[in-house]
Design a protein around this motif. Structure first.
Motif, PDB file in Angstrom:
ATOM      1  N   HIS A  27      68.830  72.353  38.041  1.00 31.85           N
ATOM      2  CA  HIS A  27      68.410  71.270  38.933  1.00 31.85           C
ATOM      3  C   HIS A  27      68.753  69.900  38.336  1.00 31.85           C
ATOM      4  O   HIS A  27      69.298  69.031  39.014  1.00 31.85           O
ATOM      5  CB  HIS A  27      66.896  71.398  39.185  1.00 31.85           C
ATOM      6  CG  HIS A  27      66.410  70.730  40.434  1.00 31.85           C
ATOM      7  ND1 HIS A  27      65.159  70.952  40.948  1.00 31.85           N
ATOM      8  CD2 HIS A  27      66.992  69.832  41.265  1.00 31.85           C
ATOM      9  CE1 HIS A  27      65.010  70.233  42.054  1.00 31.85           C
ATOM     10  NE2 HIS A  27      66.104  69.537  42.253  1.00 31.85           N
ATOM     11  N   HIS A  79      65.122  62.410  42.568  1.00 29.98           N
ATOM     12  CA  HIS A  79      65.012  63.385  41.468  1.00 29.98           C
ATOM     13  C   HIS A  79      64.335  62.777  40.240  1.00 29.98           C
ATOM     14  O   HIS A  79      63.478  63.409  39.630  1.00 29.98           O
ATOM     15  CB  HIS A  79      66.368  64.006  41.137  1.00 29.98           C
ATOM     16  CG  HIS A  79      66.735  65.065  42.127  1.00 29.98           C
ATOM     17  ND1 HIS A  79      67.420  64.785  43.280  1.00 29.98           N
ATOM     18  CD2 HIS A  79      66.438  66.389  42.171  1.00 29.98           C
ATOM     19  CE1 HIS A  79      67.545  65.909  43.993  1.00 29.98           C
ATOM     20  NE2 HIS A  79      66.963  66.899  43.340  1.00 29.98           N
ATOM     21  N   TYR A 128      61.674  66.789  51.300  1.00 27.62           N
ATOM     22  CA  TYR A 128      60.609  66.491  50.337  1.00 27.62           C
ATOM     23  C   TYR A 128      59.281  66.350  51.064  1.00 27.62           C
ATOM     24  O   TYR A 128      59.242  65.916  52.219  1.00 27.62           O
ATOM     25  CB  TYR A 128      60.879  65.160  49.615  1.00 27.62           C
ATOM     26  CG  TYR A 128      62.130  65.167  48.771  1.00 27.62           C
ATOM     27  CD1 TYR A 128      62.079  65.386  47.398  1.00 27.62           C
ATOM     28  CD2 TYR A 128      63.382  64.968  49.361  1.00 27.62           C
ATOM     29  CE1 TYR A 128      63.232  65.403  46.627  1.00 27.62           C
ATOM     30  CE2 TYR A 128      64.547  64.987  48.592  1.00 27.62           C
ATOM     31  CZ  TYR A 128      64.469  65.203  47.234  1.00 27.62           C
ATOM     32  OH  TYR A 128      65.610  65.226  46.480  1.00 27.62           O
ATOM     33  N   ASP A 161      59.956  68.313  45.601  1.00 27.48           N
ATOM     34  CA  ASP A 161      61.275  68.638  46.148  1.00 27.48           C
ATOM     35  C   ASP A 161      61.182  70.037  46.756  1.00 27.48           C
ATOM     36  O   ASP A 161      60.859  70.995  46.053  1.00 27.48           O
ATOM     37  CB  ASP A 161      62.281  68.605  44.976  1.00 27.48           C
ATOM     38  CG  ASP A 161      63.722  68.855  45.378  1.00 27.48           C
ATOM     39  OD1 ASP A 161      63.968  69.389  46.476  1.00 27.48           O
ATOM     40  OD2 ASP A 161      64.611  68.534  44.556  1.00 27.48           O
ATOM     41  N   HIS A 165      67.048  74.683  46.107  1.00 26.59           N
ATOM     42  CA  HIS A 165      67.474  74.660  44.696  1.00 26.59           C
ATOM     43  C   HIS A 165      66.293  74.369  43.758  1.00 26.59           C
ATOM     44  O   HIS A 165      66.395  74.608  42.560  1.00 26.59           O
ATOM     45  CB  HIS A 165      68.655  73.695  44.465  1.00 26.59           C
ATOM     46  CG  HIS A 165      68.360  72.234  44.673  1.00 26.59           C
ATOM     47  ND1 HIS A 165      69.232  71.379  45.313  1.00 26.59           N
ATOM     48  CD2 HIS A 165      67.307  71.458  44.309  1.00 26.59           C
ATOM     49  CE1 HIS A 165      68.719  70.157  45.336  1.00 26.59           C
ATOM     50  NE2 HIS A 165      67.557  70.179  44.729  1.00 26.59           N
TER      51      HIS A 165
HETATM   52 FE   LIG Z   1      66.496  68.702  44.139  1.00 25.63          FE
END
Ligand SMILES: [Fe+2]
Length: 204
Positions: A27, A79, A128, A161, A165
């Motif tokens: 990630h 992120h 998100y 998140d 992924h």
């Molecule tokens: Fe992400």
């Protein structure tokens, strides 16, 4: 000045077993790193080259010709924020001013947690789930793909998140279980309180 990939604020295996070293490694080192590299390529020698991430996000939102710049800038911002929202031995319930505000806005911490998990689980596709400050109210909101609450003039306090992924290697399709682990074991409430206090100081 090129944007840099901020290092994680903890070791790759620090969030085990709730987020595996493998998930965190991919990630951060692949997904997050790629957003940074792509953004640097896209803004090189443009009007955005010397702007802050926040300025780029706000200036390119809903601009059809700048969608790629928006997506990559917002993903870099999202992120870094997400990593800061977690810590080893985190989770549980906050205290002090944040506990009071959660009670005031949601009725109780449990009602906030239920709304946060349910919103995150029902976000269709990538995106998100956030806790934001909107005017003087705390709210749970969801955003799709790279979008974040800054574009809606809301102050992000916490995010999870929910792109696949973020959890697929550890939880497969069980996104609700990931959200439960996130709240129970990973949230860095000190960071969340810091976001709230920074905003209150700026507007005192
Ligand atoms: Fe992400």
């Amino acid at each position: 000045m090129a944007f840099i990939l901020q290092p994680l604020p903890y070791a790759y295996d620090a969030l085990e077993p709730y987020m595996s070293e493998k998930t965190l490694g991919f990630h951060h080192d692949k997904h997050h790193a790629t957003y940074v590299a792509t953004l640097n390529t896209l803004v090189k020698e443009t009007e955005f080259a010397n702007k802050s991430l926040e300025e780029i996000v706000l200036a390119t939102y809903n601009e059809a010709s700048k969608t790629s710049i928006f997506n990559n800038a917002a993903q870099v911002w999202n992120h870094t924020f997400f990593w800061n929202c977690m810590k080893p031995n985190g989770g549980g319930q906050p205290s002090g001013i944040l506990a009071e505000k959660l009670n005031h806005s949601f009725g109780s911490f449990d009602r906030f947690a239920t709304e946060f998990k349910s919103a995150g689980a029902t976000q269709f596709g990538s995106g998100y789930v956030w806790l934001v400050l909107d005017q003087d109210q705390l709210k749970v909101v969801i955003t799709g793909n790279a979008t974040n609450p800054l574009v809606n003039q809301q102050i992000p306090l916490l995010t999870c998140d929910v792109w696949e992924h973020a959890y697929y290697l550890d939880y497969q399709n069980r996104r609700s279980d990931f959200l439960q682990s996130f709240l129970q074991h990973l949230v860095n409430w000190e960071f969340v309180i810091q976001q709230l206090q920074m905003h209150q100081l700026a507007h005192a």
